[in-house]
Write a protein that holds these residues in place. Structure first.
Motif, PDB file in Angstrom:
ATOM      1  N   ARG A 126       0.833  -1.213   0.000  1.00 46.15           N
ATOM      2  CA  ARG A 126       0.000   0.000   0.000  1.00 46.15           C
ATOM      3  C   ARG A 126       0.858   1.249   0.000  1.00 46.15           C
ATOM      4  N   ALA A 127       2.095   1.135   0.516  1.00 46.57           N
ATOM      5  CA  ALA A 127       2.976   2.299   0.636  1.00 46.57           C
ATOM      6  C   ALA A 127       3.434   2.825  -0.719  1.00 46.57           C
ATOM      7  N   GLY A 128       3.188   2.085  -1.798  1.00 48.99           N
ATOM      8  CA  GLY A 128       3.573   2.568  -3.110  1.00 48.99           C
ATOM      9  C   GLY A 128       4.478   1.606  -3.847  1.00 48.99           C
ATOM     10  N   ALA A 129       4.534   1.749  -5.171  1.00 46.05           N
ATOM     11  CA  ALA A 129       5.241   0.799  -6.024  1.00 46.05           C
ATOM     12  C   ALA A 129       6.744   0.740  -5.743  1.00 46.05           C
ATOM     13  N   GLU A 130       7.358   1.909  -5.551  1.00 42.97           N
ATOM     14  CA  GLU A 130       8.811   1.914  -5.358  1.00 42.97           C
ATOM     15  C   GLU A 130       9.194   1.214  -4.062  1.00 42.97           C
ATOM     16  N   HIS A 131       8.483   1.542  -2.978  1.00 39.51           N
ATOM     17  CA  HIS A 131       8.733   0.895  -1.692  1.00 39.51           C
ATOM     18  C   HIS A 131       8.420  -0.594  -1.787  1.00 39.51           C
ATOM     19  N   ALA A 132       7.319  -0.922  -2.456  1.00 38.69           N
ATOM     20  CA  ALA A 132       6.898  -2.317  -2.592  1.00 38.69           C
ATOM     21  C   ALA A 132       7.919  -3.127  -3.382  1.00 38.69           C
ATOM     22  N   GLY A 140      -6.921  -1.995  -9.484  1.00 33.89           N
ATOM     23  CA  GLY A 140      -7.578  -2.583  -8.321  1.00 33.89           C
ATOM     24  C   GLY A 140      -6.832  -2.240  -7.047  1.00 33.89           C
ATOM     25  N   GLU A 141      -7.128  -2.957  -5.977  1.00 37.41           N
ATOM     26  CA  GLU A 141      -6.484  -2.666  -4.701  1.00 37.41           C
ATOM     27  C   GLU A 141      -5.128  -3.371  -4.599  1.00 37.41           C
ATOM     28  N   ALA A 142      -4.284  -2.862  -3.705  1.00 36.88           N
ATOM     29  CA  ALA A 142      -2.956  -3.435  -3.509  1.00 36.88           C
ATOM     30  C   ALA A 142      -3.064  -4.909  -3.128  1.00 36.88           C
ATOM     31  N   GLY A 143      -2.157  -5.718  -3.692  1.00 38.44           N
ATOM     32  CA  GLY A 143      -2.152  -7.142  -3.366  1.00 38.44           C
ATOM     33  C   GLY A 143      -2.828  -8.015  -4.401  1.00 38.44           C
ATOM     34  N   VAL A 165       3.995 -11.068 -14.828  1.00 38.70           N
ATOM     35  CA  VAL A 165       3.268 -11.010 -13.571  1.00 38.70           C
ATOM     36  C   VAL A 165       3.600  -9.734 -12.806  1.00 38.70           C
ATOM     37  N   ASN A 166       2.566  -9.027 -12.377  1.00 38.24           N
ATOM     38  CA  ASN A 166       2.744  -7.816 -11.578  1.00 38.24           C
ATOM     39  C   ASN A 166       1.986  -7.944 -10.271  1.00 38.24           C
ATOM     40  N   VAL A 167       2.468  -7.195  -9.255  1.00 37.60           N
ATOM     41  CA  VAL A 167       1.750  -7.071  -7.997  1.00 37.60           C
ATOM     42  C   VAL A 167       1.206  -5.651  -7.923  1.00 37.60           C
ATOM     43  N   VAL A 168      -0.104  -5.507  -7.812  1.00 34.85           N
ATOM     44  CA  VAL A 168      -0.707  -4.178  -7.735  1.00 34.85           C
ATOM     45  C   VAL A 168      -0.350  -3.538  -6.389  1.00 34.85           C
ATOM     46  N   THR A 169      -0.010  -2.245  -6.422  1.00 36.45           N
ATOM     47  CA  THR A 169       0.379  -1.533  -5.207  1.00 36.45           C
ATOM     48  C   THR A 169      -0.382  -0.204  -5.108  1.00 36.45           C
ATOM     49  N   GLY A 170      -0.155   0.496  -4.011  1.00 34.43           N
ATOM     50  CA  GLY A 170      -0.748   1.817  -3.827  1.00 34.43           C
ATOM     51  C   GLY A 170      -2.246   1.758  -3.551  1.00 34.43           C
ATOM     52  N   LYS A 195      -5.515   3.838  -8.447  1.00 37.44           N
ATOM     53  CA  LYS A 195      -4.365   4.654  -8.803  1.00 37.44           C
ATOM     54  C   LYS A 195      -3.656   4.169 -10.059  1.00 37.44           C
ATOM     55  N   GLY A 196      -3.420   2.866 -10.140  1.00 39.21           N
ATOM     56  CA  GLY A 196      -2.756   2.318 -11.312  1.00 39.21           C
ATOM     57  C   GLY A 196      -1.262   2.121 -11.137  1.00 39.21           C
ATOM     58  N   GLU A 197      -0.862   1.624  -9.973  1.00 40.11           N
ATOM     59  CA  GLU A 197       0.550   1.341  -9.712  1.00 40.11           C
ATOM     60  C   GLU A 197       0.751  -0.163  -9.620  1.00 40.11           C
ATOM     61  N   ALA A 198       1.944  -0.622  -9.985  1.00 40.40           N
ATOM     62  CA  ALA A 198       2.224  -2.058  -9.870  1.00 40.40           C
ATOM     63  C   ALA A 198       3.721  -2.312  -9.873  1.00 40.40           C
TER      64      ALA A 198
END
Length: 188
Positions: A10-16, A67-70, A84-89, A93-96
DNA sequence: GCAGGGATTTTCT
DNA sequence: GAAAATCCCTGCG
């Protein structure tokens, strides 16, 4: 265990992307357990990142990314391979984070069979390769990665030392190619 | 070990 | 019509 990882996503793509290094990706797809340790990731941001699929807005293909993070975002690249991507944020928002490479930890024989007899070292050292080795297809798109199921994540609690993470530009893109959003574990 | 070309689907100009 | 977050096979050192 998942609570820590969920917060990191949830903290964001870069941190994730950093937090996912060292975590393990498990798959029961196809009825057989396969797994690997994540050793390379790339962050794709919602803003100021033209290489991100979310940059063109929401479409049928990338809807999972909003969608939601995770959640998982799985897509077909070059009409041949899956990524394969993991959705974040925040949701919408549209981060992964793209999973670029794994170190096989379980189900080597199954992976080898799926990967046409490749050597262990080459089983999961690319986005398309790891998807094939774990049996991942678009059927896994939109699935929950934080609870055991067809495809899910384990770990991710700062198991990696800061100095072992190498940062650099992302691979295989032309837009926003200079952003330092690729992370990998140092090679021995 | 390294370079070059083909495969093949989804999306947008 | 072409580009895209890629991989495999081939040929050559």
């Amino acid at each position: 265990m998942s609570a820590v990882l969920a917060a990191a996503l949830r903290a964001g793509a870069e941190h994730a992307a950093r937090s996912l290094l060292g975590a393990t990706l498990h798959s029961d797809l196809g009825g057989v357990r396969t797994a690997g340790r994540i050793v390379e990731t790339e962050a794709y941001l919602a803003e100021g990142d033209l290489a991100s699929h979310s940059a063109v807005g929401e479409t049928p293909r990338n809807r999972s990314m909003f969608g939601e993070a995770g959640l998982a975002y799985v897509y077909l690249i070059y009409g041949v391979h899956h990524c394969v991507n993991v959705v974040t944020g925040e949701a919408g928002k549209g981060e992964a984070v793209l999973i670029r490479a794994l170190e096989p930890t379980r189900g080597h024989d199954v992976m080898r069979a799926r990967r046409n007899g490749a050597r262990d070292r080459l089983l999961c050292d690319g986005p398309g390769k790891l998807a094939q080795a774990l049996g991942i297809t678009r059927a896994a798109d939109g699935g929950r990665l934080l609870e055991p199921g067809g495809l899910w994540l384990v770990g991710g609690e700062a198991t990696v030392e800061e100095e072992d993470v190498l940062v650099g530009p992302r691979i295989g893109i032309t837009k926003s190619a200079d952003l330092p959003l690729r992370f990998r574990l140092g090679s021995p």
